[in-house]
Design a protein around this motif. Structure first.
Motif, PDB file in Angstrom:
ATOM      1  N   TRP A  84      -6.403   1.789   6.430  1.00 55.77           N
ATOM      2  CA  TRP A  84      -7.247   2.751   5.689  1.00 55.77           C
ATOM      3  C   TRP A  84      -8.096   2.020   4.649  1.00 55.77           C
ATOM      4  O   TRP A  84      -9.284   2.306   4.505  1.00 55.77           O
ATOM      5  N   SER A 113       0.446   9.805  -0.487  1.00 52.30           N
ATOM      6  CA  SER A 113       0.051   8.437  -0.870  1.00 52.30           C
ATOM      7  C   SER A 113      -1.465   8.345  -1.043  1.00 52.30           C
ATOM      8  O   SER A 113      -1.955   7.741  -1.997  1.00 52.30           O
ATOM      9  N   ARG A 114      -2.209   8.940  -0.100  1.00 52.77           N
ATOM     10  CA  ARG A 114      -3.675   8.870  -0.197  1.00 52.77           C
ATOM     11  C   ARG A 114      -4.157   9.550  -1.475  1.00 52.77           C
ATOM     12  O   ARG A 114      -5.081   9.055  -2.135  1.00 52.77           O
ATOM     13  N   ALA A 128      -1.371   3.867   9.088  1.00 49.27           N
ATOM     14  CA  ALA A 128      -2.729   4.177   9.545  1.00 49.27           C
ATOM     15  C   ALA A 128      -3.131   3.204  10.654  1.00 49.27           C
ATOM     16  O   ALA A 128      -2.643   2.061  10.688  1.00 49.27           O
ATOM     17  N   ASP A 143       1.415   5.655   4.915  1.00 50.35           N
ATOM     18  CA  ASP A 143       0.245   6.503   5.112  1.00 50.35           C
ATOM     19  C   ASP A 143       0.688   7.966   5.170  1.00 50.35           C
ATOM     20  O   ASP A 143       1.076   8.466   6.216  1.00 50.35           O
ATOM     21  N   THR A 144       0.662   8.629   4.019  1.00 48.92           N
ATOM     22  CA  THR A 144       0.915  10.078   3.957  1.00 48.92           C
ATOM     23  C   THR A 144      -0.201  10.680   3.112  1.00 48.92           C
ATOM     24  O   THR A 144      -0.898   9.960   2.383  1.00 48.92           O
ATOM     25  N   THR A 163       0.780  -1.260   0.000  1.00 46.02           N
ATOM     26  CA  THR A 163       0.000   0.000   0.000  1.00 46.02           C
ATOM     27  C   THR A 163       0.799   1.291   0.000  1.00 46.02           C
ATOM     28  O   THR A 163       0.236   2.342  -0.261  1.00 46.02           O
ATOM     29  N   GLY A 171       1.429   0.494   5.292  1.00 42.10           N
ATOM     30  CA  GLY A 171       1.019   1.828   5.761  1.00 42.10           C
ATOM     31  C   GLY A 171      -0.457   2.145   5.638  1.00 42.10           C
ATOM     32  O   GLY A 171      -1.051   2.733   6.546  1.00 42.10           O
ATOM     33  N   LEU A 172      -1.070   1.783   4.519  1.00 40.47           N
ATOM     34  CA  LEU A 172      -2.474   2.161   4.304  1.00 40.47           C
ATOM     35  C   LEU A 172      -3.428   0.969   4.376  1.00 40.47           C
ATOM     36  O   LEU A 172      -4.598   1.089   4.000  1.00 40.47           O
TER      37      LEU A 172
END
Ligand SMILES: [Zn+2]
Length: 348
Positions: free
Chosen positions: A101, A66-67, A165, A62-63, A59, A97-98
């Motif tokens: 999310w 990235s989102r 996340a 989580d920044t 993924t 990381g995500l």
């Protein structure tokens, strides 16, 4: 194909996908990239077409960036179908990381190894405002440059949750020997180890694709590190065991899809290189340890290049992995130096 041994790796795609874009590797298999704010500046992620939805492999951090890129991917190349499942190869922040999310915002199922999930869940909840005493002691034992150590003690430590996340309760486990269906193919699940504990890799039964995560990368050697969590660990032994075992699955025609750098052909050769790199590093290190030296004094023989400040942390944990391996296999002795660093010396 001449049927002879492959002497070099081959890269079927010489240019990676732009942010927000995908490259089709094979029918129903998309390759995408997300940026990382580090020397290694990207991570590869993949999407597999399951007909009524997508399975996403790894993924990114989580920044916000990235989102945003995932937003562009979901409304661009992945448009029209939901992400139903996120499969994570290992617990490092650039890969998981995500994941949380995708679970909470997209209703996706998380599939990963039990160790990856436990580590990720534990580390997201373990927020430190100052460097823990055990970490300081570990760095001191490794012989970290005192100025750098003082600098690190003075700043707020990096927390896993800075880049990952929150992980909700609930995941689906994959383990060694499983077969998982993704993207219209059946994949054998084989566990890697050493770079991250219980690192999942996926070997297609129906074509030549291998999703290798960071266990097998093309042009960089995956970091093998020891951390304050387990200062006596010997991840290099785990790494060598896993690579030897996985090398029996490697075939010259397979395309390896790794977590970083370019997809490549030439797995049997690459497996030999990944194993031999460390054996030759250990030989150089043993030569060098004719007098007692700390782990931090071992960069030159191990890496054969100058280590900058940005790589110092990774180099140090990798140096400890190598001296720990020599220590656990009885090839060196160790004593505490006056400054608290462990000093390693070859047994004569
Ligand atoms: Zn990675």
């Amino acid at each position: 194909m001449d049927g002879g041994p492959t002497l070099t790796l081959r890269y079927p795609w010489d240019t990676p996908p732009e942010p927000g874009k995908a490259i089709e590797i094979a029918e129903g298999v998309l390759w995408m990239r997300l940026p990382l704010p580090m020397k290694l500046d990207h991570v590869n992620v993949y999407a597999l077409d399951d007909g009524d939805g997508w399975t996403v492999i790894d993924t990114g951090f989580d920044t916000g960036k990235s989102r945003d890129i995932w937003g562009a991917l979901l409304s661009g190349p992945l448009a029209g179908k939901p992400v139903r499942r996120v499969v994570v190869t290992h617990h490092h922040p650039d890969h998981i990381g995500l994941a949380g999310w995708f679970q909470t915002e997209h209703g996706a199922e998380l599939v990963t190894t039990r160790t990856a999930w436990l580590f990720a869940r534990m580390l997201t909840l373990d927020v430190q405002t100052a460097m823990p005493e055990e970490t300081r002691a570990y760095y001191q034992g490794a012989g970290m440059d005192p100025e750098l150590l003082a600098e690190r003690i003075a700043e707020r430590p990096f927390n896993y949750s800075d880049m990952v996340a929150p992980m909700p309760l609930g995941f689906t486990r994959v383990q060694q020997g499983d077969v998982i269906r993704m993207g219209g193919r059946d994949w054998d699940v084989h566990m890697g180890n050493g770079h991250a504990p219980e690192h999942a890799t996926f070997w297609s039964r129906d074509d030549n694709l291998v999703i290798s995560g960071d266990q097998i990368l093309s042009s960089i050697s995956p970091n093998i590190g020891v951390y304050a969590t387990e200062p006596q660990a010997d991840p290099l032994a785990d790494w060598l065991e896993a690579c030897e075992r996985l090398s029996h699955l490697a075939r010259p025609e397979q395309i390896a899809l790794g977590g970083h750098k370019l997809p490549f052909v030439g797995l049997p050769l690459r497996m030999r290189q990944l194993i031999e790199n460390h054996h030759s590093g250990l030989r150089r290190l043993l030569d060098y340890l004719d007098t007692p030296k700390s782990a931090s004094a071992c960069f030159a023989p191990l890496f054969k290049r100058t280590i900058g400040k940005g790589e110092y942390g990774l180099a140090l944990v990798e140096a400890v992995a190598h001296v720990n391996h020599l220590y656990h296999t009885g090839q060196v002795t160790r004593t505490r130096g006056e400054d608290g660093a462990w000093l390693y010396q070859r047994r004569e």
